[in-house]
Scaffold this active site. Sequence first.
Site: not given
Length: 606
Positions: A283, A415, A491, A589
């Site tokens: 990004e 998660k 993770d 951006h």
Amino acid sequence: MDARRRPTSGNPIHSRKVKALEDENTQKPSDALPLHIYLTNALCFTVFFWVVYFLLSRWREKIRTSAPLHVVTLSEIAAIVALFASFIYLLGFFGIDFVQSLILRPPTDMWAVDDEEEEPAEQILLKEDARKSPCGQALDCSLTAPPLSRPIVSSSKAVGPIVLPSPKPKVVEEISFPAITTTATLGEEDEEIIKSVVAGTTPSYSLESKLGDCKRAAAIRREALQRITGKSLSGLPLEGFDYESILGQCCEMPVGYVQIPVGIAGPLLLDGKEVSVPMATTEGCLVASTNRGCKAIHISGGATSVVLRDGMTRAPVVRFGTAKRAAQLKFYLEDSANFETLSTVFNKSSRFGRLQSIRCAIAGKNLYIRFCCGTGDAMGMNMVSKGVQNVLDFLQNDFPDMDVIGVSGNFCSDKKPAAVNWIEGRGKSVACEAIIKGDVVKKVLKTNVEALVELNMLKNLTGSALAGALGGFNAHASNIVTAIYIATGQDPAQNVESSHCITMMEAVNDGQDLHVSVTMPSIEVGTVGGGTQLASQSACLNLLGVKGASKKTPGANSRVLASIVAGAVLAGELSLMSAIAAGQLVKSHMKYNRANKDAAVSKPSN
């Protein structure tokens, strides 16, 4: 071709002519200045680096004291003049023709040659850099490639001998280029195995154990996959990765690896120490924005952090014939008199796993048992699971009617966004804060304290409440968490609960300065095990000074890593909120997060 760059070694008479012209007209470096060349070089190098250091020191002091940068003293003017003078000479040091062309311009015909006396084409080509493709991880980027004993093999085709034109009789020259491969060269024996995999007689997952060579297994599996699907994997790198290092612990049935760029934000001044934070992301603007936040924090004196809790959880679900029987086990587990016995059973499978608490919840005749334990420098999921299994086996003796449905019943919760993690924490619970000076808010962040406080209240607090957010009372904590997780071998899926964060902003010191903080109750990180042992991720952990297990205090490295994550999130929150408050988000951006070629394609035609 420019005449002055034309090689001249092909014709002896022509070479002597140009040599004579060079001896007559070429100026020596010492001709440019009256001093001896060595003294001149030493003097200019010294002046250049000294004035750079002097100017940077002066300007840093002005920034600290909020003095105007455009007001310069006589000594600063002299330093600037010396900087330009030494810089121009240093350009000449690396290319003396530039300096001498300003003083003693050589004759225009100095490099003139006869167009008819050109060097043979094969000599020109042999002197060119053989690298026609960008360097990849599997390429030898040296100018002189090692000779190959066979034609060059790439992922798409083989390149045979190259015939070069020459005024002499045709001569076949075989030029050695670096091998550009995305797949390994496979032999006849490999071809038989590939056909077996394609036919389904040899399972793809068994290649490593059958061949005893992880890289060869990956290459065969990759080729078989391409034939089965009819799709090319030519853009997916295969070479340059240690497949042995992931066997049995990181990734099964590999066919290559994905490249993700790593950027550096910082230095982040956290708890009195400077750290450069690695962030793996695709990004645009993310690293730059976090870096700006780090700068604002650093100039304002740094951030401080505190680890509130440190414990990994696992919650199995067990079932009984009645709810009353399930409640009996709940009372037994939560009785403090039984905790020592249970902890002894839990701890026997690990040197570092230490049971901290047990909390139970009942749903009818089903009992959910949430174990929490310390795990040293490991993230600890496997460690706590082993301890839980020990306790379940022990309980089976006194509660033989207990039916273990699963070692994980989602009361952990791993998660998945869950209120239990938001309230009680999981992994490391960290709070990080900083006071940003009002001048820094204006000059670095391009906004003001009042605007930031109001935006935080309406966006991060009120807006998130209206959205029914669970742990999402922040601007973009998950952005920073995920980027650091990928870079350091954590993770990435655990960014779900690890990104739980509440960002607070408040005006302090009579409204002149900004107090900003992030509280993150469930940062799940480790510095040993899993992906942390891979070469790239290990290098990023080493950059942060937390590689491996702490030899002095077990768990210290993982707690520091959690604090760094929180500090980077603090910087990211500060910068993004400032961009929104100043109306710079879309503009930045559009400028940095869009490829020029994409913009050109999307631009409407007149």
